[in-house]
Design a protein around this motif. Sequence first.
Motif, PDB file in Angstrom:
ATOM      1  N   GLY B  34       0.780  -1.232   0.000  1.00 19.46           N
ATOM      2  CA  GLY B  34       0.000   0.000   0.000  1.00 19.46           C
ATOM      3  C   GLY B  34       0.812   1.283   0.000  1.00 19.46           C
ATOM      4  N   GLN B  35       2.133   1.194  -0.091  1.00 18.72           N
ATOM      5  CA  GLN B  35       2.957   2.404   0.076  1.00 18.72           C
ATOM      6  C   GLN B  35       2.940   3.305  -1.161  1.00 18.72           C
ATOM      7  N   LYS B  99      18.366  -0.245   0.012  1.00 15.90           N
ATOM      8  CA  LYS B  99      18.735   0.785   0.990  1.00 15.90           C
ATOM      9  C   LYS B  99      18.389   2.182   0.488  1.00 15.90           C
ATOM     10  N   HIS B 103      12.274   5.179   2.975  1.00 12.72           N
ATOM     11  CA  HIS B 103      12.832   5.172   4.326  1.00 12.72           C
ATOM     12  C   HIS B 103      12.585   3.814   4.956  1.00 12.72           C
ATOM     13  N   PRO B 104      13.334   3.488   6.015  1.00 11.02           N
ATOM     14  CA  PRO B 104      13.120   2.186   6.660  1.00 11.02           C
ATOM     15  C   PRO B 104      11.644   1.935   7.010  1.00 11.02           C
ATOM     16  N   VAL B 105      10.947   2.954   7.468  1.00 11.31           N
ATOM     17  CA  VAL B 105       9.547   2.749   7.890  1.00 11.31           C
ATOM     18  C   VAL B 105       8.666   2.350   6.699  1.00 11.31           C
ATOM     19  N   ILE B 106       8.916   2.932   5.542  1.00  9.55           N
ATOM     20  CA  ILE B 106       8.157   2.582   4.333  1.00  9.55           C
ATOM     21  C   ILE B 106       8.520   1.155   3.913  1.00  9.55           C
ATOM     22  N   ARG B 107       9.805   0.818   4.058  1.00  7.93           N
ATOM     23  CA  ARG B 107      10.260  -0.510   3.636  1.00  7.93           C
ATOM     24  C   ARG B 107       9.742  -1.625   4.543  1.00  7.93           C
ATOM     25  N   ASN B 108       9.293  -1.278   5.758  1.00  9.50           N
ATOM     26  CA  ASN B 108       8.685  -2.302   6.609  1.00  9.50           C
ATOM     27  C   ASN B 108       7.390  -2.824   6.012  1.00  9.50           C
ATOM     28  N   ARG B 109       6.769  -2.055   5.147  1.00 10.44           N
ATOM     29  CA  ARG B 109       5.456  -2.408   4.628  1.00 10.44           C
ATOM     30  C   ARG B 109       5.507  -2.670   3.114  1.00 10.44           C
TER      31      ARG B 109
END
Lengths: 162, 298
Positions: B34-35, B99, B103-109
């Motif tokens: 969903g990002q 990388k 951002h890491p937070v977007i990549r979590n999803r």
Amino acid sequence: MGEALHEITLTVNGVLREAKVPGRRLLSDCLRRELGLTGTHVGCEHGVCGCCTVLLDGAPVRSCLTFAVSVDGHEITTVEGLSGPDGSLSPVQRAFSECHALQCGFCTPGFLCSATALLRDNPSPTDDEVVEGISGNLGRCTGYQNIVKAVHRAAELMGDEA
Amino acid sequence: MKPSAFDYHAPRSLGETLEILAGAGPHGKVLAGGQSLIPLLNMRLAAPSHLVDINRVAALDTVSVEEGGVRVGALARHAAVERSSSVARAQPLLRAALKLVAHPVIRNRGTVVGSLVHADPSAELPAVLTVLDGSVRLARHAGPVREVPAAAFFTGPLESAVEPGELAVSAFFPSLPPRTGSAFCEVARRHGDYAMAGAAAVVSLDEDLRIASARVACVSVGPVPVLLDVSEVCAHRPAASVDWAAVARDVRDRIDPEGDIHATAAYRRHLTGVLAERALRIAAQEAADERAEETSHG
Ligand SMILES: Cc1cc2nc3c(=O)[nH]c(=O)nc-3n(C[C@H](O)[C@H](O)[C@H](O)COP(=O)(O)OP(=O)(O)OC[C@H]3O[C@@H](n4cnc5c(N)ncnc54)[C@H](O)[C@@H]3O)c2cc1C
Ligand code: FES
Ligand code: FES
């Protein structure tokens, strides 16, 4: 015809919560509206500002880019869940307060959630790792220097308490 | 900024997912991380009447190192692929590019396959799939599975070969042959933003450490990732004696970027030359290092 509603159950800050939501309800809105937890802030609703960051099964995610119904059955931690049961501030919260890492507070819930997850995964991050860890959060008041300091300070506090 | 109403579907198996997608046809959209999709829905730039959420289809949450490469299932998140050390060994370019994705937070999803289907010409992963000659596996209800090579997968800005009713089930990233190195270099206005320009490079050396083949896929300079083979300009020389300025010039001459508020066309052209050269040099060095290791291990 009314929109179909879905019954969902979320564990929010350790408490089982139920809500009835349409499919299109964003997790950010569900937390604020249905569950009354207004600590999660909504800035941009397209993933850029990071104010709405919450922990989903422990990992920081954008609640504005997640549908509530998608995470039915999962665990959410919001800024309200970071402090202890007696209301005492968490090390990250204390460090933000000590280091003047907030001013108006709008961006703060997102920074606190991101920093909490960062320090859990990496208890003594370098400067670069801190900057990378909070790179998805925008603040508009204090500048980032004090926020970076606060994350390092929180790492110290957590080390002392361990 | 709220999505318009849609019927929400939450299939649990691949078969069920394909049936629902077949029923929804052109009115259906797959929801993965969903990002990219949810911002479009929030801004009402997209308003599908059926949303098919694949987040409960556990069978799609796979990352496997196979013979010849890495296969990434549709539900594998960026963060999971980035963290996997077996993936990094089999195909290091994936971690290097991941990388640079948001951002890491977007990549979590966000998912790797979602990034490919979204097909943003500025995105890193489409360039990686392109330079590696990877492919995407598409499935539909009661129909054949298609394995679409990268060269045919990206069809335009935000357009891919996925047809209504189809699901991208996985993507395959071939690993590198021996004596081969790779690199990804980009320039973004802020770290985590889409790049103004960038290049994914793969360089192979022959037995005598001369460049046998050199390719770059450039982002943000066309409707799809632009693949350039610069082997000829490298003239079969060792990296140290390649005329790198000529390589950069060749890259600049063969692209036709557009200007926008972030960068003029001329600046993008210049940046792409610089970044392609940089990525190619790093890739050549990596290939040489790998060769050295090979020799020292006997
Ligand atoms: C702040 C921010 C910064 C970003 N920066 C970058 C960046 O620097 N580089 C970059 O590349 N991206 C960037 N992105 C975009 C984003 O990370 C990816 O495009 C996204 O994660 C795609 O994967 P997803 O799983 O989230 O896909 P979704 O958003 O769920 O879907 C994207 C599209 O693909 C379709 N789709 C997804 N999966 C499938 C499937 N299996 N089969 C068929 N169709 C499918 C959907 O229907 C939709 O059209 C950024 C996003 C944000 C919010
Ligand atoms: S409100 Fe979610 S990122 Fe800005
Ligand atoms: S403290 Fe005001 S925006 Fe962050």
